[in-house]
Scaffold this active site. Structure first.
Site: not given
Ligand code: DGL
Length: 267
Positions: A13, A45-46, A78-79, A191-192
Site C-alpha cells: 500500500d 497516492y490518491g 484500491n487506488t 480505500c484501504t
Molecule cells: N490506501 C490507499 C487506497 O486504498 C491509498 C491512500 C492514499 O495513498 O491516498 O486507495
C-alpha cells in the site's frame, strides 16, 4: 514449483491502509510470514495522476518481489489496484491479488437502493468504478466522494495522535449532501485506509449507515490461491518495509507490532 513454508505473503500500500487487508488474512493464516510494504516516499497516492501511479507501482513491486521472494502479492490499495493491477500482473511471475471497491456487496445489502463509494479522488474517478457500478448497482443511485483528509486521519490514528472528529463528518457529508444522499444506507470503504477509521465514521453518521470493504473477500482469495501450500509451524515474525523511514514511520511502530510486524526495514 514447491513453495517453501517460510515464503512470505507480500502486502503493498502507499501507507498503513493495507493493514485493514492484512488483518483478516492473518486471522485466516496465522503462521504465514508477512512482509508489509508501504510506499511512504510516494504517499499519498490518491492525489496523484494515473500516469504517476501506473509508472511507480509496478516498478516498486518488482523490487520488492526480487528482495523478498513472496509466494503471492496483494495490492492492498484500491487506488493502485484500480489503476495499475494489469501492469503489475504483467510485470510479475507470481499471483497478484488486487483490492477493488466492494460495490457488489453494497448493492446486495442496500435496502434504500442508494449507496456511497468513499475512496480517494483517484479511485472514485476510475472507469473501473463505473463498470462495477453498472454491473452490480444498475438499479441504485451510486454516490461517490474522494477524501484525502480521511487517509491522513487513518495514518494519524495509527501514530496514536488525537483525532479531529470533523474530518470523518466532512467525508460522510461529501456523500450525504449529494442528491439522494439522505436515503443512503450503505457506504463502500473504497480505500484501504478507511476501515481503520470505521468507528470514527460510524460515530459521525447522522443516521444508520452500514459500511462494507473487501478485506474478508481478499483473505478467502489468498486461501484459495495458496491451497495445498506449506506454512511455518508457528507464527513467524513479520516485517514492515518502507520506501522512506522518517519520524512519522517510527511513530507507527507500536501499531505495526499489533499486526505482528516487529521489524521496520527500508527498501
Ligand atoms: N490506501 C490507499 C487506497 O486504498 C491509498 C491512500 C492514499 O495513498 O491516498 O486507495
Amino acid at each position: 514449483m514447491t513453495v517453501a513454508p517460510d515464503a512470505p505473503i507480500l502486502f503493498f500500500d502507499s501507507g498503513v491502509g493495507g493493514l485493514s487487508i492484512l488483518a483478516p488474512a492473518r486471522a485466516a493464516l496465522p503462521t504465514a510470514r508477512i512482509v508489509y510494504a508501504a510506499d511512504s516516499a510516494g504517499f499519498p497516492y490518491g492525489t496523484k495522476s494515473e500516469g504517476e501511479i501506473a509508472a511507480r507501482v509496478p516498478a516498486l513491486l518488482g523490487r520488492l518481489v526480487e528482495r523478498y521472494r513472496p509466494r503471492l502479492a496483494v495490492i492492498a490499495c484500491n487506488t493502485a489496484s484500480t489503476i495499475a493491477l494489469q501492469h503489475v500482473r504483467a510485470a510479475l511471475d507470481i499471483p497478484v491479488v488486487g483490492t477493488v471497491p466492494a460495490i457488489k456487496p453494497a448493492a446486495l445489502l442496500s435496502k434504500s437502493r442508494v449507496f456511497g463509494v468513499l475512496g480517494t479522488d483517484a479511485t472514485v474517478r476510475q472507469p473501473y468504478v463505473d463498470r462495477l457500478a453498472a454491473e452490480h448497482g444498475a438499479d441504485c443511485t451510486v454516490l461517490r466522494h474522494g477524501s484525502a483528509a480521511l487517509v491522513q486521519l487513518a495514518e494519524a490514528k495509527l501514530r496514536g495522535e488525537t483525532l479531529d472528529p470533523a474530518i470523518a463528518r466532512d467525508a460522510l457529508a461529501g456523500l450525504i449532501d449529494q442528491p439522494g444522499g439522505d436515503r443512503m444506507d450503505m457506504v463502500v470503504l473504497a480505500c484501504t485506509h478507511f476501515p481503520l477509521v470505521e468507528q470514527e465514521l460510524a460515530a459521525a453518521a447522522p443516521h444508520a449507515i452500514g459500511f462494507v470493504h473487501g478485506g474478508e473477500g481478499i483473505a478467502r482469495r489468498i486461501l484459495h490461491l495458496t491451497q495445498g501450500q506449506l506454512w511455518p509451524d508457528a507464527p513467524a515474525p513479520g516485517a514492515a518495509v518502507f520506501t522512506r523511514v522518517d519520524e512519522k514511520v517510527e511513530a507507527l511502530h507500536p501499531a505495526l507490532a499489533t499486526y505482528g510486524l516487529d521489524r521496520i526495514e527500508t527498501l
